[in-house]
Scaffold this active site. Structure first.
Site, PDB file in Angstrom:
ATOM      1  N   TYR A  34       0.825  -1.215   0.000  1.00  0.00           N
ATOM      2  CA  TYR A  34       0.000   0.000   0.000  1.00  0.00           C
ATOM      3  C   TYR A  34       0.861   1.268   0.000  1.00  0.00           C
ATOM      4  O   TYR A  34       0.452   2.284  -0.576  1.00  0.00           O
ATOM      5  CB  TYR A  34      -1.019  -0.025   1.154  1.00  0.00           C
ATOM      6  CG  TYR A  34      -2.095  -1.049   0.879  1.00  0.00           C
ATOM      7  CD1 TYR A  34      -3.096  -0.779  -0.060  1.00  0.00           C
ATOM      8  CD2 TYR A  34      -2.069  -2.306   1.465  1.00  0.00           C
ATOM      9  CE1 TYR A  34      -4.050  -1.730  -0.374  1.00  0.00           C
ATOM     10  CE2 TYR A  34      -3.027  -3.262   1.153  1.00  0.00           C
ATOM     11  CZ  TYR A  34      -4.019  -2.972   0.238  1.00  0.00           C
ATOM     12  OH  TYR A  34      -4.955  -3.909  -0.091  1.00  0.00           O
TER      13      TYR A  34
ATOM     14  N   GLN B 221     -15.548   1.614  -6.028  1.00  0.00           N
ATOM     15  CA  GLN B 221     -14.762   0.530  -5.423  1.00  0.00           C
ATOM     16  C   GLN B 221     -13.295   0.920  -5.379  1.00  0.00           C
ATOM     17  O   GLN B 221     -12.472   0.214  -4.826  1.00  0.00           O
ATOM     18  CB  GLN B 221     -14.909  -0.744  -6.248  1.00  0.00           C
ATOM     19  CG  GLN B 221     -16.328  -1.261  -6.310  1.00  0.00           C
ATOM     20  CD  GLN B 221     -16.462  -2.330  -7.379  1.00  0.00           C
ATOM     21  OE1 GLN B 221     -16.282  -3.504  -7.134  1.00  0.00           O
ATOM     22  NE2 GLN B 221     -16.792  -1.914  -8.588  1.00  0.00           N
TER      23      GLN B 221
ATOM     24  N   ASP C 241      -8.332   4.969  -4.951  1.00  0.00           N
ATOM     25  CA  ASP C 241      -7.656   6.220  -5.322  1.00  0.00           C
ATOM     26  C   ASP C 241      -8.581   7.409  -5.071  1.00  0.00           C
ATOM     27  O   ASP C 241      -9.766   7.235  -4.763  1.00  0.00           O
ATOM     28  CB  ASP C 241      -7.182   6.168  -6.788  1.00  0.00           C
ATOM     29  CG  ASP C 241      -8.328   6.117  -7.795  1.00  0.00           C
ATOM     30  OD1 ASP C 241      -9.214   6.992  -7.740  1.00  0.00           O
ATOM     31  OD2 ASP C 241      -8.341   5.206  -8.656  1.00  0.00           O
TER      32      ASP C 241
ATOM     33  N   HIS D 215     -14.745   0.514  -0.636  1.00  0.00           N
ATOM     34  CA  HIS D 215     -13.595  -0.346  -0.306  1.00  0.00           C
ATOM     35  C   HIS D 215     -12.474   0.427   0.384  1.00  0.00           C
ATOM     36  O   HIS D 215     -11.338  -0.044   0.429  1.00  0.00           O
ATOM     37  CB  HIS D 215     -13.067  -1.037  -1.573  1.00  0.00           C
ATOM     38  CG  HIS D 215     -14.019  -2.063  -2.124  1.00  0.00           C
ATOM     39  ND1 HIS D 215     -13.910  -2.590  -3.391  1.00  0.00           N
ATOM     40  CD2 HIS D 215     -15.106  -2.668  -1.564  1.00  0.00           C
ATOM     41  CE1 HIS D 215     -14.895  -3.475  -3.586  1.00  0.00           C
ATOM     42  NE2 HIS D 215     -15.626  -3.519  -2.496  1.00  0.00           N
TER      43      HIS D 215
ATOM     44  N   CYS E 196      -6.701   3.483  13.006  1.00  0.00           N
ATOM     45  CA  CYS E 196      -6.154   2.961  14.257  1.00  0.00           C
ATOM     46  C   CYS E 196      -6.717   1.549  14.480  1.00  0.00           C
ATOM     47  O   CYS E 196      -7.928   1.351  14.429  1.00  0.00           O
ATOM     48  CB  CYS E 196      -6.537   3.883  15.411  1.00  0.00           C
ATOM     49  SG  CYS E 196      -6.163   3.179  17.020  1.00  0.00           S
TER      50      CYS E 196
ATOM     51  N   CYS F 170      -0.793   5.597  16.215  1.00  0.00           N
ATOM     52  CA  CYS F 170      -1.901   6.552  16.147  1.00  0.00           C
ATOM     53  C   CYS F 170      -1.661   7.716  17.109  1.00  0.00           C
ATOM     54  O   CYS F 170      -0.780   7.652  17.964  1.00  0.00           O
ATOM     55  CB  CYS F 170      -3.206   5.852  16.512  1.00  0.00           C
ATOM     56  SG  CYS F 170      -3.338   5.469  18.271  1.00  0.00           S
TER      57      CYS F 170
ATOM     58  N   THR G 146     -16.063  -1.833 -14.157  1.00  0.00           N
ATOM     59  CA  THR G 146     -15.977  -2.826 -13.079  1.00  0.00           C
ATOM     60  C   THR G 146     -16.292  -4.210 -13.640  1.00  0.00           C
ATOM     61  O   THR G 146     -17.197  -4.350 -14.454  1.00  0.00           O
ATOM     62  CB  THR G 146     -16.865  -2.439 -11.862  1.00  0.00           C
ATOM     63  OG1 THR G 146     -16.783  -3.480 -10.888  1.00  0.00           O
ATOM     64  CG2 THR G 146     -18.295  -2.154 -12.235  1.00  0.00           C
ATOM     65  N   SER G 147     -15.506  -5.200 -13.201  1.00  0.00           N
ATOM     66  CA  SER G 147     -15.560  -6.525 -13.823  1.00  0.00           C
ATOM     67  C   SER G 147     -16.775  -7.344 -13.398  1.00  0.00           C
ATOM     68  O   SER G 147     -17.026  -8.400 -13.967  1.00  0.00           O
ATOM     69  CB  SER G 147     -14.292  -7.302 -13.469  1.00  0.00           C
ATOM     70  OG  SER G 147     -14.184  -7.408 -12.061  1.00  0.00           O
TER      71      SER G 147
ATOM     72  N   ASN H  45     -18.139  -0.282 -20.224  1.00  0.00           N
ATOM     73  CA  ASN H  45     -16.936  -1.078 -19.965  1.00  0.00           C
ATOM     74  C   ASN H  45     -16.215  -1.352 -21.276  1.00  0.00           C
ATOM     75  O   ASN H  45     -16.817  -1.332 -22.342  1.00  0.00           O
ATOM     76  CB  ASN H  45     -17.315  -2.410 -19.284  1.00  0.00           C
ATOM     77  CG  ASN H  45     -16.176  -2.961 -18.437  1.00  0.00           C
ATOM     78  OD1 ASN H  45     -15.022  -2.946 -18.859  1.00  0.00           O
ATOM     79  ND2 ASN H  45     -16.495  -3.438 -17.264  1.00  0.00           N
TER      80      ASN H  45
END
Ligand code: NAD
Length: 236
Positions: free
Chosen positions: A55, A92, A95, A110, A118, A137, A178-179, A203
């Site tokens: 991440y 979803q 970003d 998501h 925290c 935190c 989206t798939s 799509n």
């Protein structure tokens, strides 16, 4: 315009032309990693360094100067600004390209890459730099560990009550890039149809739930999304 309540669902495909790789278009790997190694609670317990690092890399990429919102993000923000009915954008994506384009009413079901949480209090903090096992935190005493504010596979998506309420009132539901492989998002089209909405898929290729949509546009998001939403505004 024939619609008063619009719900849009976006997936990784809308950010693909901004330079952020999708997930299913790379042989089921996300930036060369199997999801079970980087996007599950088990992976975080087993190898936290790998998960933090994954991440951290995604966050650094998102903040690099060459990543920008594209014409599809901008068209959605413009539609929201000019539309006089209710509008909800459910994404979803983790970003922040919808926000950078100017979208206001956005739910990140998501989670968000630019946030950490925290592990003890669940309080969310904005995060623009790397997070590691030793990050702590500011909310607890003694200070506790932080984790990415991301919904991993096997965890409950966020804002489900608000999303289900909006879907029950929607007269137009549009899914973009989206798939249709990740639930519960893949089930939103069935819910919207059940409540009587018109449903549209935009799509590059047909998604796994393609046949449930009443109308389809095949193409790149940067062309198909402005074309669809600008035409809706012209109709009004
Ligand atoms: P996905 O990767 O499973 O599917 C992407 C879909 O976008 C595919 O159907 C593909 O055909 C379509 N697509 C690819 N390029 C496109 C383009 N230029 N224009 C229009 N469509 C295009 O994505 P998903 O369904 O969102 O599920 C993936 C999960 O992985 C999500 O939960 C998400 O959190 C995460 N993820 C997020 C990002 C991001 O935030 N940008 C990127 C990768 C993965």
């Amino acid at each position: 315009m024939p619609y008063n309540n619009v719900v849009v669902l976006t997936g990784a495909g809308i950010s693909a032309e901004s330079g952020i790789k999708t997930f299913r278009d790379n042989n089921g790997l996300w930036e060369n990693h199997a999801v079970e190694d980087v996007a599950t609670p088990e992976a975080f317990r087993r190898n936290p360094d790998l998960v933090y690092d994954f991440y951290n890399q995604r966050r650094r990429q998102l903040l690099s100067p060459d990543i920008k919102a594209n014409e599809a993000h901008v068209a959605l923000a413009e539609f929201e600004r000019r539309f006089t009915g209710d509008f909800l954008l459910v994404t979803q994506n983790i970003d922040d390209l919808h926000e950078r384009a100017g979208s206001q009413n956005v739910l990140h079901m998501h989670g968000e890459l630019l946030q950490s949480r925290c592990c003890h209090s669940q309080r969310i903090v904005n995060t623009l730099t790397d997070v590691t096992q030793s990050s702590r935190c500011n909310c607890c005493n003694p200070a506790q560990a932080l984790r990415p504010n991301i919904v991993w596979f096997g965890e409950m998506p966020m804002f489900m009550d608000e999303i289900e309420k909006a879907l029950s009132k929607a007269d137009l539901f549009v899914a973009i890039g989206t798939s249709g492989q990740v639930y519960p998002a893949a089930g939103f089209v069935a819910q919207a149809n059940y409540y009587g909405a018109h449903s549209v898929e935009v799509n590059l290729v047909a998604s796994d739930v393609h046949s449930q949509f009443k109308e389809h546009y095949q193409g790149n998001a940067t062309e198909a999304v402005p074309a669809f939403f600008n035409a809706l505004l012209k109709d009004s």
